[in-house]
Enzyme design. Structure first.
Site, short mmCIF file in Angstrom:
data_model
loop_
_atom_site.label_atom_id
_atom_site.label_comp_id
_atom_site.label_asym_id
_atom_site.label_seq_id
_atom_site.Cartn_x
_atom_site.Cartn_y
_atom_site.Cartn_z
N GLY A 182 0.79 -1.22 0.00
CA GLY A 182 0.00 0.00 0.00
C GLY A 182 0.83 1.28 0.00
N GLU A 224 4.54 -6.12 1.80
CA GLU A 224 4.24 -6.58 0.43
C GLU A 224 4.03 -5.42 -0.54
OE1 GLU A 224 1.51 -10.27 1.68
OE2 GLU A 224 0.55 -8.64 0.59
N PRO A 225 5.01 -4.57 -0.73
CA PRO A 225 4.80 -3.43 -1.64
C PRO A 225 4.80 -3.83 -3.10
CG PRO A 225 7.07 -3.47 -0.88
CD PRO A 225 6.38 -4.62 -0.20
N GLY A 226 3.87 -3.29 -3.86
CA GLY A 226 3.86 -3.48 -5.31
C GLY A 226 4.19 -2.16 -5.97
N ARG A 227 3.26 -1.20 -5.80
CA ARG A 227 3.39 0.11 -6.45
C ARG A 227 4.73 0.79 -6.12
NH1 ARG A 227 -1.03 3.04 -7.77
NH2 ARG A 227 -2.21 1.85 -6.23
N ARG A 241 -5.63 2.95 -15.60
CA ARG A 241 -5.82 3.60 -14.30
C ARG A 241 -6.65 4.91 -14.37
NH1 ARG A 241 -2.40 5.29 -11.12
NH2 ARG A 241 -3.34 4.35 -9.28
N TYR A 265 -9.93 4.56 -12.13
CA TYR A 265 -9.89 5.18 -10.79
C TYR A 265 -9.77 6.70 -10.85
CZ TYR A 265 -7.74 0.50 -10.15
OH TYR A 265 -7.43 -0.83 -10.18
N CYS A 311 -12.76 3.17 -29.08
CA CYS A 311 -14.05 3.74 -29.47
C CYS A 311 -15.00 3.86 -28.28
CB CYS A 311 -14.68 2.90 -30.58
SG CYS A 311 -14.93 1.21 -30.08
N GLU A 312 -14.57 4.63 -27.28
CA GLU A 312 -15.44 4.97 -26.15
C GLU A 312 -15.14 6.41 -25.74
OE1 GLU A 312 -16.13 2.41 -22.86
OE2 GLU A 312 -15.67 0.58 -23.99
#
Ligand code: LLP
Length: 418
Positions: A231, A274-277, A313, A317, A346-347
């Protein structure tokens, strides 16, 4: 090459010997570019977070599981967590040994649990129902349990993974049922883990949650580890002067909680995070090309090849990623334009950056989307039958190498019986 607007990458010496224009020409766009020095630096910062001899870092490979990046993380001496057999497969291929992988399962079949167990990998379980399934299939083994410490944190409600509004973790109120199931199947609880959510820039909630998980941990006598989860946030608004997370203060507060727990528990155990980012985000940038500039009913649209198939992302978010601009040659008009940077999907919602003030952008410019190393490529898709981008690594000596080739049209067809 003309640097039109490059406040952050210049400071970081991100591209070293290469230039974004050269890389775009050599490999095509959209293109993920990683800087090895930055990845290694972030691994080392996390390893040094807490001054406790049994402290270790599990890189959360969901943030970026490119094989070459995993190999670098392995070289740096980190362990890993996995969310699926696919992540386990990649981690083993990158050289992580089974004892350095934790499978954090969530709503999985017994077969998926077996995939880990057969390879000697510890499984973390996060509900009574899954604990019973695990126990029926693997009686007499060690297991880890994911608890919900009751405190959540995160940059968006979709990524808050503890507290009362989430599917994750076992509520501590269920402790007596947990113990019954553990006893029934002769399991040994070797670890407890948590993950309260993704991206905090102030560590209060995280530190508070470690107090809760440590008090939950004191229910189990045979623990080998407690895992506090990930986190750790990174500043996505660097050019606005956003401050970094205060790692030394976070580490100091965590150490106090760990010391208190170890004293009461009576013996040393491993403490993991447990860092990811934090590990992967800042070493990655996406390069894209501007194919059109257009006014539509009072809005100025910059049309690029970075759709939400490439970076999800912002759409998922409302995430903010800084944008830099590079031009092969030509002058720079520094008067600012308010623009919407959009992709080729195409959105209408395919917006990478909404109402951004930037120097004038023209056709053929190269734009760089910063801090895209985490939850970038791994969340990309083939929507609209677009090809997943290539990935390139810039080595410490400044050279660049392809570490994943771009999809081909054949890749799009390979699962069909033709
Ligand atoms: N451990 C567990 C059990 C997790 O579920 C996660 C992330 C992590 C560790 C690593 O969290 P980090 O240190 O990266 O915050 N796609 C979202 C983020 C989703 C995070 C999911 N779980 C985004 O792009 O912001």
């Amino acid at each position: 090459m003309t640097k039109v607007h490059t406040p952050v990458t210049d400071k970081m010496d991100f591209f070293k010997e290469s230039t974004p224009v050269q890389l775009a020409e050599k490999y095509g766009t959209p293109l993920y570019v990683y800087n090895e020095n930055i990845l290694r630096e972030r691994c080392r910062e996390m390893k040094g977070l807490v001054d406790y001899k049994n402290f270790s870092v599990n890189y959360s490979a969901k943030a970026n599981s490119n094989l070459e990046l995993l190999k670098i993380v392995n070289e740096e001496g980190l362990s890993v967590d996995a969310m699926s057999p696919g992540e386990i497969h990649a981690e083993l291929a990158a050289g992580f040994t089974a004892d350095r992988i934790l499978y954090i399962s969530n709503n999985v079949s017994a077969d998926e649990m077996r995939f880990a167990v057969d390879r000697g990998i510890m499984v973390s379980i996060d509900s009574l129902s899954q604990l019973d399934l695990y126990g029926r299939n693997f009686p007499g083994t060690k297991v880890a349990l994911r608890f919900n410490p009751g405190v959540g944190a995160g940059h968006h409600e979709k990524v808050v993974t503890a507290g009362k509004k989430t599917k994750f973790g076992i509520a501590p109120e269920m402790m007596s049922q947990v113990k019954e199931i553990v006893k029934k199947h002769d399991l040994t609880v070797a670890g407890v883990n948590q993950h309260i959510g993704s991206l905090f820039m102030e560590s209060d909630a995280y530190v508070k949650s470690t107090d809760s998980i440590l008090s939950i941990a004191s229910n189990f006598e045979s623990l080998e580890f407690v895992d506090f989860g990930g986190g750790f946030g990174i500043p996505y608004r660097k050019s606005e002067g956003q401050k970094r997370l205060d790692l030394s203060e976070t580490g100091r507060l965590l150490k106090q909680n760990i010391d208190r727990f170890i004293k009461a528990y009576g013996r040393e155990i491993k403490i993991k995070i447990e860092p990811g980012r934090y590990i992967a985000a800042e070493c990655g940038i996406i390069l894209g090309r501007v194919h059109s500039v257009k006014e539509n009913y009072g809005s100025r649209y910059i049309g690029t090849d970075i759709g939400f198939n490439v970076l999800k992302r912002p759409v998922m978010y409302d995430s903010h990623h800084e944008i830099e601009i590079f031009r092969e040659k030509g002058s720079v008009d520094i008067s600012k334009d308010c623009v919407k940077i959009v992709g080729n999907i195409c959105e209408t919602g395919d917006i990478l950056a909404n109402d951004r003030e930037l120097p004038k952008i023209v056709e053929d410019d190269i734009i760089a989307v910063l801090d895209a190393g985490a939850y970038g490529f791994c969340m990309s898709s083939n929507y609209n039958n677009r090809l997943k981008p290539a990935e390139v690594l810039i080595s410490p000596d400044g050279s660049d190498k392809l570490i994943r080739r771009r999809d081909t049209l054949e890749d799009l067809m390979r699962n069909f019986e033709l």
